[in-house]
Design a protein around this motif. Structure first.
Motif, PDB file in Angstrom:
ATOM      1  N   ASN A   1      34.508-104.311  57.741  1.00 53.77           N
ATOM      2  CA  ASN A   1      35.301-103.733  58.824  1.00 53.77           C
ATOM      3  C   ASN A   1      34.434-103.179  59.951  1.00 53.77           C
ATOM      4  O   ASN A   1      34.919-102.451  60.823  1.00 53.77           O
ATOM      5  CB  ASN A   1      36.194-102.626  58.279  1.00 53.77           C
ATOM      6  N   LEU A   2      33.165-103.528  59.943  1.00 48.84           N
ATOM      7  CA  LEU A   2      32.222-102.996  60.924  1.00 48.84           C
ATOM      8  C   LEU A   2      32.517-103.548  62.319  1.00 48.84           C
ATOM      9  O   LEU A   2      32.667-104.750  62.511  1.00 48.84           O
ATOM     10  CB  LEU A   2      30.794-103.361  60.508  1.00 48.84           C
ATOM     11  N   LYS A   3      32.600-102.624  63.292  1.00 48.35           N
ATOM     12  CA  LYS A   3      32.824-102.991  64.690  1.00 48.35           C
ATOM     13  C   LYS A   3      31.616-102.685  65.565  1.00 48.35           C
ATOM     14  O   LYS A   3      31.452-103.291  66.626  1.00 48.35           O
ATOM     15  CB  LYS A   3      34.034-102.233  65.240  1.00 48.35           C
ATOM     16  N   ALA A   4      30.780-101.736  65.117  1.00 48.12           N
ATOM     17  CA  ALA A   4      29.662-101.320  65.964  1.00 48.12           C
ATOM     18  C   ALA A   4      28.509-100.800  65.125  1.00 48.12           C
ATOM     19  O   ALA A   4      28.710-100.234  64.043  1.00 48.12           O
ATOM     20  CB  ALA A   4      30.110-100.246  66.960  1.00 48.12           C
ATOM     21  N   ILE A   5      27.307-101.006  65.638  1.00 50.91           N
ATOM     22  CA  ILE A   5      26.079-100.457  65.047  1.00 50.91           C
ATOM     23  C   ILE A   5      25.384 -99.646  66.122  1.00 50.91           C
ATOM     24  O   ILE A   5      25.105-100.156  67.212  1.00 50.91           O
ATOM     25  CB  ILE A   5      25.134-101.577  64.560  1.00 50.91           C
ATOM     26  N   GLY A   6      25.127 -98.380  65.844  1.00 50.22           N
ATOM     27  CA  GLY A   6      24.437 -97.515  66.792  1.00 50.22           C
ATOM     28  C   GLY A   6      23.013 -97.252  66.333  1.00 50.22           C
ATOM     29  O   GLY A   6      22.795 -96.899  65.170  1.00 50.22           O
ATOM     30  N   VAL A   7      22.043 -97.432  67.222  1.00 49.63           N
ATOM     31  CA  VAL A   7      20.630 -97.237  66.900  1.00 49.63           C
ATOM     32  C   VAL A   7      20.106 -96.053  67.703  1.00 49.63           C
ATOM     33  O   VAL A   7      20.211 -96.041  68.933  1.00 49.63           O
ATOM     34  CB  VAL A   7      19.795 -98.500  67.215  1.00 49.63           C
ATOM     35  N   LEU A   8      19.536 -95.081  67.021  1.00 48.72           N
ATOM     36  CA  LEU A   8      19.141 -93.828  67.668  1.00 48.72           C
ATOM     37  C   LEU A   8      17.744 -93.899  68.287  1.00 48.72           C
ATOM     38  O   LEU A   8      16.935 -92.987  68.154  1.00 48.72           O
ATOM     39  CB  LEU A   8      19.218 -92.676  66.656  1.00 48.72           C
ATOM     40  N   ARG A   9      17.450 -94.987  68.951  1.00 51.88           N
ATOM     41  CA  ARG A   9      16.197 -95.178  69.684  1.00 51.88           C
ATOM     42  C   ARG A   9      16.373 -96.380  70.603  1.00 51.88           C
ATOM     43  O   ARG A   9      17.422 -97.039  70.579  1.00 51.88           O
ATOM     44  CB  ARG A   9      15.025 -95.391  68.732  1.00 51.88           C
ATOM     45  N   GLY A  10      15.346 -96.686  71.373  1.00 46.82           N
ATOM     46  CA  GLY A  10      15.451 -97.809  72.300  1.00 46.82           C
ATOM     47  C   GLY A  10      15.308 -99.150  71.621  1.00 46.82           C
ATOM     48  O   GLY A  10      16.037-100.096  71.925  1.00 46.82           O
ATOM     49  N   GLY A  11      14.360 -99.267  70.674  1.00 46.11           N
ATOM     50  CA  GLY A  11      14.120-100.529  69.991  1.00 46.11           C
ATOM     51  C   GLY A  11      15.182-100.826  68.950  1.00 46.11           C
ATOM     52  O   GLY A  11      15.753 -99.918  68.343  1.00 46.11           O
ATOM     53  N   VAL A  12      15.453-102.116  68.742  1.00 42.97           N
ATOM     54  CA  VAL A  12      16.475-102.525  67.766  1.00 42.97           C
ATOM     55  C   VAL A  12      15.888-103.532  66.772  1.00 42.97           C
ATOM     56  O   VAL A  12      16.589-104.397  66.252  1.00 42.97           O
ATOM     57  CB  VAL A  12      17.713-103.123  68.472  1.00 42.97           C
ATOM     58  N   GLU A  13      14.571-103.408  66.491  1.00 39.63           N
ATOM     59  CA  GLU A  13      13.920-104.349  65.574  1.00 39.63           C
ATOM     60  C   GLU A  13      14.500-104.273  64.167  1.00 39.63           C
ATOM     61  O   GLU A  13      14.375-105.225  63.391  1.00 39.63           O
ATOM     62  CB  GLU A  13      12.413-104.077  65.504  1.00 39.63           C
ATOM     63  N   ASN A  14      15.103-103.147  63.826  1.00 39.42           N
ATOM     64  CA  ASN A  14      15.650-102.961  62.479  1.00 39.42           C
ATOM     65  C   ASN A  14      17.081-103.460  62.340  1.00 39.42           C
ATOM     66  O   ASN A  14      17.709-103.253  61.302  1.00 39.42           O
ATOM     67  CB  ASN A  14      15.572-101.489  62.068  1.00 39.42           C
ATOM     68  N   ILE A  15      17.594-104.135  63.355  1.00 39.17           N
ATOM     69  CA  ILE A  15      18.977-104.615  63.345  1.00 39.17           C
ATOM     70  C   ILE A  15      18.999-106.137  63.468  1.00 39.17           C
ATOM     71  O   ILE A  15      18.279-106.712  64.290  1.00 39.17           O
ATOM     72  CB  ILE A  15      19.788-104.015  64.510  1.00 39.17           C
ATOM     73  N   ALA A  16      19.834-106.789  62.677  1.00 40.49           N
ATOM     74  CA  ALA A  16      20.061-108.228  62.836  1.00 40.49           C
ATOM     75  C   ALA A  16      20.987-108.433  64.027  1.00 40.49           C
ATOM     76  O   ALA A  16      22.190-108.717  63.882  1.00 40.49           O
ATOM     77  CB  ALA A  16      20.660-108.808  61.554  1.00 40.49           C
ATOM     78  N   VAL A  17      20.427-108.309  65.210  1.00 45.98           N
ATOM     79  CA  VAL A  17      21.218-108.247  66.445  1.00 45.98           C
ATOM     80  C   VAL A  17      22.001-109.539  66.680  1.00 45.98           C
ATOM     81  O   VAL A  17      23.203-109.510  66.991  1.00 45.98           O
ATOM     82  CB  VAL A  17      20.306-107.944  67.650  1.00 45.98           C
ATOM     83  N   ASP A  18      21.346-110.670  66.559  1.00 46.08           N
ATOM     84  CA  ASP A  18      22.022-111.950  66.825  1.00 46.08           C
ATOM     85  C   ASP A  18      23.136-112.205  65.817  1.00 46.08           C
ATOM     86  O   ASP A  18      24.216-112.715  66.185  1.00 46.08           O
ATOM     87  CB  ASP A  18      21.006-113.096  66.782  1.00 46.08           C
ATOM     88  N   TYR A  19      22.898-111.851  64.573  1.00 42.87           N
ATOM     89  CA  TYR A  19      23.930-112.043  63.550  1.00 42.87           C
ATOM     90  C   TYR A  19      25.113-111.118  63.813  1.00 42.87           C
ATOM     91  O   TYR A  19      26.272-111.511  63.616  1.00 42.87           O
ATOM     92  CB  TYR A  19      23.349-111.795  62.167  1.00 42.87           C
ATOM     93  N   ALA A  20      24.814-109.907  64.252  1.00 42.74           N
ATOM     94  CA  ALA A  20      25.892-108.983  64.607  1.00 42.74           C
ATOM     95  C   ALA A  20      26.756-109.574  65.722  1.00 42.74           C
ATOM     96  O   ALA A  20      27.990-109.456  65.710  1.00 42.74           O
ATOM     97  CB  ALA A  20      25.313-107.640  65.029  1.00 42.74           C
ATOM     98  N   LYS A  21      26.113-110.230  66.674  1.00 47.30           N
ATOM     99  CA  LYS A  21      26.868-110.852  67.765  1.00 47.30           C
ATOM    100  C   LYS A  21      27.758-111.967  67.242  1.00 47.30           C
ATOM    101  O   LYS A  21      28.917-112.108  67.662  1.00 47.30           O
ATOM    102  CB  LYS A  21      25.910-111.390  68.824  1.00 47.30           C
ATOM    103  N   GLU A  22      27.237-112.756  66.310  1.00 45.28           N
ATOM    104  CA  GLU A  22      28.042-113.818  65.699  1.00 45.28           C
ATOM    105  C   GLU A  22      29.291-113.242  65.054  1.00 45.28           C
ATOM    106  O   GLU A  22      30.361-113.872  65.065  1.00 45.28           O
ATOM    107  CB  GLU A  22      27.224-114.561  64.636  1.00 45.28           C
ATOM    108  N   LYS A  23      29.166-112.053  64.492  1.00 43.18           N
ATOM    109  CA  LYS A  23      30.278-111.408  63.793  1.00 43.18           C
ATOM    110  C   LYS A  23      31.104-110.521  64.737  1.00 43.18           C
ATOM    111  O   LYS A  23      31.974-109.777  64.278  1.00 43.18           O
ATOM    112  CB  LYS A  23      29.747-110.561  62.639  1.00 43.18           C
TER     113      LYS A  23
END
Length: 348
Positions: free
Chosen positions: A91-113
């Protein structure tokens, strides 16, 4: 609306709770879980694995993933959000990252979803900018070397740059990367009376007292070169053997950004052969630095333990900034720092 916030050794549970309390006051359910490490050093080891291998490099414990499908948003600082995490958080709609870099997030996969990824740009920009000035002054004025010598009962007055110890006034400083951090550094440098060059192909503005130029011109003409670019595939080893060869013989390289921006082996070689005057580095390919690393044997370098952005203010402000963004969205504003282009709608 249910939000899971994952704390760590830098933003602990109480800081996370305090920073996100405004969300609770608006009826949002916030649950804080801790990504446990025995020490900051252990957390930094995992951070380095993630930087080098992406979010799939570290697997979170089952305790952190319990009932993950009930949450609509997850907020993290360093904890990895992998493809597997996203698949479980149905049910995830958003991921918030508490810094500028997002290396710890599967960003492209999140976009697919169709999951929006928000970062917190500028949260430690002032911390890094102030530290950068400390690195510059420490290296060119031999502050760290003198301190070390005195602590070891040696009144040292002879340094690698003894014949060329500069004042910053009227020296040329080149900033590689001219985002918010670079701009803050430029403001500090102006107060010192420096001439400032900047290279950033993405910056389209006009900053008073700063001359925008290409990278080669910057390297050839700068007495000090300070790195403030974002690490991407395109910027990996942006400063390597060729770029170092363009720098002045007495020039100094500063890196308070990411280790991958500079070819560390090429830098060590340039320093050993006195191709450049010195360096001040806060980030390294291997952290902690191995005991047999050649960089530890150099006298014309100032090194610090990846601490440029680590201030109380930077860490405590991050959850507050994220909470403010979420509340702005709920109030109908859409100018959020979404890094993957997914339009976020929270209508719970």
């Amino acid at each position: 609306m249910n939000i899971l916030a994952i704390s760590d050794n830098f933003i602990d549970s109480s800081t996370m709770e305090e920073g996100l309390k405004s969300l609770k006051e608006h009826g949002i359910n916030v649950e804080v879980r801790n990504w446990y490490h025995d020490s900051i050093e252990e957390l930094q080891k995992d951070n380095l694995i993630i930087e080098q291998n992406g979010p799939e490099g570290i697997v979170l414990s089952e305790d952190l993933l319990k009932d993950i499908d009930k949450f609509h948003m997850v907020i993290v600082q360093f904890a990895p959000i992998s493809k597997a995490f996203i698949d479980k958080a149905k049910n995830l709609k958003a991921i918030g990252v508490l810094r500028g870099g997002v290396e710890n997030i599967a960003v492209d996969y999140a976009k697919e979803k169709n999951i929006a990824v928000l970062n917190t740009p500028g949260r430690n920009a002032r911390s890094v900018a102030e530290f950068t000035m400390g690195l510059i002054l420490s290296e060119v004025r031999n502050i760290a070397r003198s301190h070390y010598s005195l602590k070891n009962n040696y009144w040292r007055k002879d340094f690698p740059n003894s014949e060329n110890i500069p004042e910053l006034n009227e020296k040329t400083v080149g900033l590689v990367g001219f985002g918010y951090i670079g701009q803050l550094v430029a403001g500090y440098l102006k107060a010192f009376g420096c001439n400032i060059l900047a290279y950033d192909p993405f910056y389209k503005g006009d900053f008073e007292g700063v001359t925008l130029t290409d990278l080669d011109t910057l390297l050839k003409n700068s007495d000090i070169v300070s790195i403030h670019a974002r690490l991407t595939e395109e910027t990996h080893h942006l400063i390597s053997k060729r770029e170092l060869s363009l720098m002045k013989e007495n020039s100094v390289l500063i890196n308070s950004a990411r280790s991958g921006l500079v070819d560390q082996q090429a830098l060590v070689k340039a320093l050993k052969e006195n191709k450049i005057g010195g360096a001040a580095i806060d980030v390294f390919d291997k952290e902690p630095i191995p005991e047999d690393d050649e960089i530890l044997k150099l006298d014309n370098i100032t090194i610090t333990a990846h601490m440029a952005g680590s201030t109380k203010d930077a860490f405590s402000n991050s959850p507050k900034m994220m909470a403010k963004n979420i509340l702005s969205l709920l109030n109908g504003k859409d100018n959020l720092p979404i890094v993957n282009g997914v339009k976020l709608e929270l209508n719970f």
